[in-house]
Design a protein around this motif. Structure first.
Motif, PDB file in Angstrom:
ATOM      1  N   GLN A   1       0.706  -1.264  -0.189  1.00 48.59           N
ATOM      2  CA  GLN A   1       0.126   0.345   0.589  1.00 48.59           C
ATOM      3  C   GLN A   1       0.948   1.096  -0.275  1.00 48.59           C
ATOM      4  O   GLN A   1       1.899   1.000   0.291  1.00 48.59           O
ATOM      5  N   GLY A   2       0.227   2.316   0.014  1.00 46.01           N
ATOM      6  CA  GLY A   2       1.037   3.199  -0.643  1.00 46.01           C
ATOM      7  C   GLY A   2       0.986   4.347   0.746  1.00 46.01           C
ATOM      8  O   GLY A   2       2.461   4.593   1.323  1.00 46.01           O
ATOM      9  N   ASP A   3       0.474   3.884   1.856  1.00 47.69           N
ATOM     10  CA  ASP A   3       0.629   4.338   3.653  1.00 47.69           C
ATOM     11  C   ASP A   3       1.970   3.785   4.066  1.00 47.69           C
ATOM     12  O   ASP A   3       2.426   3.967   5.205  1.00 47.69           O
TER      13      ASP A   3
ATOM     14  N   ASP B   1       0.347  -1.535  -5.241  1.00 45.33           N
ATOM     15  CA  ASP B   1      -0.759  -0.671  -5.624  1.00 45.33           C
ATOM     16  C   ASP B   1       0.125   0.305  -6.240  1.00 45.33           C
ATOM     17  O   ASP B   1       0.237   1.615  -5.575  1.00 45.33           O
ATOM     18  N   TYR B   2       0.063  -0.153  -7.650  1.00 45.59           N
ATOM     19  CA  TYR B   2       1.386   1.163  -8.255  1.00 45.59           C
ATOM     20  C   TYR B   2       0.814   3.001  -8.139  1.00 45.59           C
ATOM     21  O   TYR B   2       1.457   3.460  -7.540  1.00 45.59           O
ATOM     22  N   GLU B   3      -0.566   3.628  -8.341  1.00 44.07           N
ATOM     23  CA  GLU B   3      -1.300   4.147  -8.416  1.00 44.07           C
ATOM     24  C   GLU B   3      -0.824   5.508  -6.904  1.00 44.07           C
ATOM     25  O   GLU B   3      -0.474   6.559  -6.771  1.00 44.07           O
ATOM     26  N   ALA B   4      -1.377   4.364  -5.910  1.00 44.62           N
ATOM     27  CA  ALA B   4      -1.383   4.681  -4.456  1.00 44.62           C
ATOM     28  C   ALA B   4       0.334   5.140  -3.610  1.00 44.62           C
ATOM     29  O   ALA B   4       0.449   5.848  -3.451  1.00 44.62           O
ATOM     30  N   CYS B   5       1.226   4.527  -4.684  1.00 45.76           N
ATOM     31  CA  CYS B   5       2.482   4.492  -4.300  1.00 45.76           C
ATOM     32  C   CYS B   5       2.859   5.102  -4.895  1.00 45.76           C
ATOM     33  O   CYS B   5       4.991   6.364  -4.378  1.00 45.76           O
TER      34      CYS B   5
ATOM     35  N   LYS C   1       4.345   8.832  -3.328  1.00 53.77           N
ATOM     36  CA  LYS C   1       4.849   8.243  -2.585  1.00 53.77           C
ATOM     37  C   LYS C   1       6.913   8.124  -2.428  1.00 53.77           C
ATOM     38  O   LYS C   1       7.946   8.925  -1.886  1.00 53.77           O
TER      39      LYS C   1
END
Lengths: 282, 282
Positions: free
Chosen positions: A218-220, A242-246, A249
């Motif tokens: 996950q991005g977070d 999760d490519y979009e979320a990462c 960041k």
């Protein structure tokens, strides 16, 4: 300031590896040697068949020979081992790839072990693993080697960094952990029994996802500025991250597809050429 | 409430291992087999000579045969390899220990590799390492195996714990990391290039010190309740851990001496007996 991460373009890295192979293949040709990869496919799993076909096509486009062996689903371990032994003894074959996974009735480890170390271009034998861990290998496992090649191409230093590897398989998590350690990273290897995984990933300067679960990371979970290398390839062309979320960041990230995958194939070709250079037709 | 840590008594663990060997040695004797460890010492380093003598004495006390080979300082790699090959072929020898370190003029890795896997009771070959990493080894390296034996004796679970290993040598840091990973610990391997080591050690439920620096691990690096396993053995009988400082912080700790050391020797004896059981006189 959510700035988008640098895209680690595997297609570009793969092309640059293949570019260096062209004149080496030509030089071998002048000595009468055509590097040749034998692929062994057992059973009729459609995605395995696709992978094997992709590898054969990649060989052909570059002038590397390929030998395709297809065995029926009900092949025994003994029959598969015998096939591999014949390829070991065939002087025109320089590399052997046994497509993973084989049907459950086969002892995959025994089959992998039958590949001679000189032809283990996919880096699947235990001896090949140990030589990788001790920094002595000719042919480390292709996906770990691809991850290191991407880092090298984009000048991402491992030394002194904290790398967190998620996954501990014999051909991915374990060897990539070993290779990063040999590059002087501090390495944490995580897996399904790890407790508090997100907090561990948050410590990482470099995250390697090798877990085989779609969009798992996950991005977070990321420390801002982390480098993310996604070795996953799940149904629907989806990675383990999760490519979009990462993207907002990480400081750098491999996409899926066109990330680690093409570099893995280019590495397999490179190893096959190196095996031909090192051992010739014998 | 600085409560003193549980003392992980290596002497006691070693005795319990040796106790289990007695009837196995007797059973072998009834078949006409005396398990035998060959020790190879190159040069005249006094502490190496002491170690080899200790191992020989430990064999004798238990009824295990020992064969002592001493080679001069100026032995070549080829001569050492030849000596090892003769021991490989000697049916009365079940285990071979090449005392580390050998003189700098010798290629130690090549010498280690000459030991046949069936007689590699000290766990020094690359193949032995790989088999350890894949959970397939008969004889993992003795010090890592000793650390795991101490944990088992005192019922210290590794599963789900975060283990921080300080050191990455081929016969200690790397295999103990691999073995803890196979016990389902999450493993971080640290070394001389690691940045922020104290903060990483503070994350650990289990700390393995395998760095070869006297009193290196400080008390204030520990998370309260951590388990501390000290594989160091420095001049003056001092470990890699500041024992006094860690005693009030750890939940359990190995002393030096009488911690990991005696269990390492007991493990070597155990492997020699197992090699004799498995391969007999052949």
């Amino acid at each position: 300031m959510p700035n988008n991460a640098l895209l680690l373009d595997g297609t570009k890295v793969a092309e640059s590896i293949k570019e260096t192979l062209k004149e080496r293949i030509q030089a071998l040709g002048e000595k009468g040697i055509v590097p040749c990869l034998a692929t062994v496919l057992v059973g009729s799993d459609p995605s395995s068949a696709t992978y094997v076909r992709m590898k054969g096509n990649a060989c052909r486009r570059l002038g590397i020979g390929s030998r395709r062996v297809v065995l029926p689903e009900n092949t025994t371990t003994e029959e598969l081992v015998e096939t591999i032994r014949e390829l070991n003894e065939d002087p025109a074959v320089h590399g052997i790839l046994l497509q993973h996974p084989v049907p459950a009735s086969i002892d995959e480890r025994e089959a992998f072990e039958a590949i001679s170390i000189e032809k283990d271009v996919d880096g699947v034998t235990t001896l090949g693993y140990a030589r990788t861990a001790f920094g002595l290998a000719d042919f480390p496992s292709c996906t770990p080697a691809a991850i290191l090649a991407i880092m090298k191409h984009y000048r991402i230093e491992a030394e002194g960094k904290h790398a967190v590897v998620i996954g501990r398989s014999p051909i991915l998590g374990k060897p990539v952990s070993a290779m990063l350690l040999n590059e002087n990273a501090t390495v944490t290897t995580c897996h399904s029994r790890t407790r508090g995984l997100p907090d561990l990933v948050r410590l990482a300067d470099i995250v390697v996802a090798a877990v085989g679960r779609p969009r798992f990371v996950q991005g977070d979970w990321l420390k801002p500025g982390a480098v993310v290398l996604d070795a996953g390839y799940n149904p629907g062309n989806v990675g383990d991250v999760d490519y979009e979320a990462c993207l907002g960041k990480a400081s750098a990230i491999t996409p899926v597809p066109a990330g680690v995958g093409p570099v893995t194939i280019a590495t397999l070709l490179k190893h096959t050429v190196e095996a031909a250079e090192k051992y010739g037709n014998r």
